[in-house]
Design a protein around this motif. Structure first.
Motif, PDB file in Angstrom:
ATOM      1  N   ALA A 266       1.455  -1.396  -0.014  1.00 28.18           N
ATOM      2  CA  ALA A 266       0.322  -0.092   0.219  1.00 28.18           C
ATOM      3  C   ALA A 266       0.802   1.367   0.026  1.00 28.18           C
ATOM      4  O   ALA A 266       0.959   2.439  -0.706  1.00 28.18           O
ATOM      5  N   ARG A 267       2.154   1.504   0.730  1.00 29.22           N
ATOM      6  CA  ARG A 267       2.919   3.013   1.297  1.00 29.22           C
ATOM      7  C   ARG A 267       3.258   2.657  -0.458  1.00 29.22           C
ATOM      8  O   ARG A 267       4.101   3.830  -0.757  1.00 29.22           O
ATOM      9  N   LYS A 268       4.331   1.363  -0.974  1.00 34.60           N
ATOM     10  CA  LYS A 268       4.768   1.547  -2.097  1.00 34.60           C
ATOM     11  C   LYS A 268       4.012   1.907  -4.008  1.00 34.60           C
ATOM     12  O   LYS A 268       4.628   2.941  -4.268  1.00 34.60           O
ATOM     13  N   THR A 269       2.790   1.744  -3.749  1.00 37.85           N
ATOM     14  CA  THR A 269       2.459   1.787  -4.487  1.00 37.85           C
ATOM     15  C   THR A 269       1.304   3.391  -4.592  1.00 37.85           C
ATOM     16  O   THR A 269       0.046   3.597  -4.755  1.00 37.85           O
ATOM     17  N   ASN A 270       1.011   4.112  -3.529  1.00 39.55           N
ATOM     18  CA  ASN A 270       0.672   4.927  -2.935  1.00 39.55           C
ATOM     19  C   ASN A 270      -1.299   4.479  -2.864  1.00 39.55           C
ATOM     20  O   ASN A 270      -1.790   5.553  -3.007  1.00 39.55           O
TER      21      ASN A 270
END
Length: 169
Positions: free
Chosen positions: A44-48
């Protein structure tokens, strides 16, 4: 993508209910569920794509996975009654924390403290280490850390509530 990974943990948790405890299939699904718990937030963080819905879905998946694991493991662990009472006390404290946050903030508050994460990791490792470590010893260690984490969580929830009140009026 992260929410799909989280949904896979929910589906895997339900599948665990029907697998024989301590079988290869049980361990495989258990590890897969744990893996999805580790990677969904990272994805979730890596793909915003971090969202409030995703955070709530993750918390729901965590609760489901933990409930299934407890349902499957408690009957076979043969823990002393004192440990079972301690587990119930920790659960009551955590429920009070959730209710406190909901009553005062009108939303469910999930505290992702280091101690909560350590507790989760130790609980996850418990079934994988049953043949290596004394179960009672592990239970005492996990309950001690979980109790401190639950008390810390309550403190965080209540101080956030108090600071919100100061800011709002």
């Amino acid at each position: 993508m992260a929410n799909i990974i989280t949904l896979c943990r929910m589906i895997g948790s339900v599948i665990l209910l029907f697998l024989p405890i301590f079988s290869q299939w049980f361990y495989g699904m258990y590890i897969l569920c744990g893996f999805t718990d580790m990677v969904d937030g990272i994805v979730a963080r890596k793909t915003n794509t971090v969202s409030e819905f995703g955070a709530k879905l993750d918390s729901g998946a965590d609760i489901l996975f933990a409930a299934v694991a407890i349902f499957k493991l408690l009957p076979v662990l043969e823990l002393p009654k004192g440990i079972l009472i301690w587990v119930c006390l920790i659960a009551v404290i955590k429920i009070i924390n959730v209710i406190s946050g909901f009553v005062t903030r009108h939303k469910f508050i999930a505290v992702h403290s280091v101690l909560n994460k350590v507790t989760g990791m130790l609980l996850f490792l418990l079934p994988l280490s049953l043949t290596l470590v004394n179960t009672r010893c592990s239970a005492y260690i996990i309950c001690t850390i979980a109790m401190i984490a639950a008390i810390q969580e309550g403190y965080i929830v209540r101080t956030q509530i108090a600071s919100k009140r100061k800011c709002n009026g």
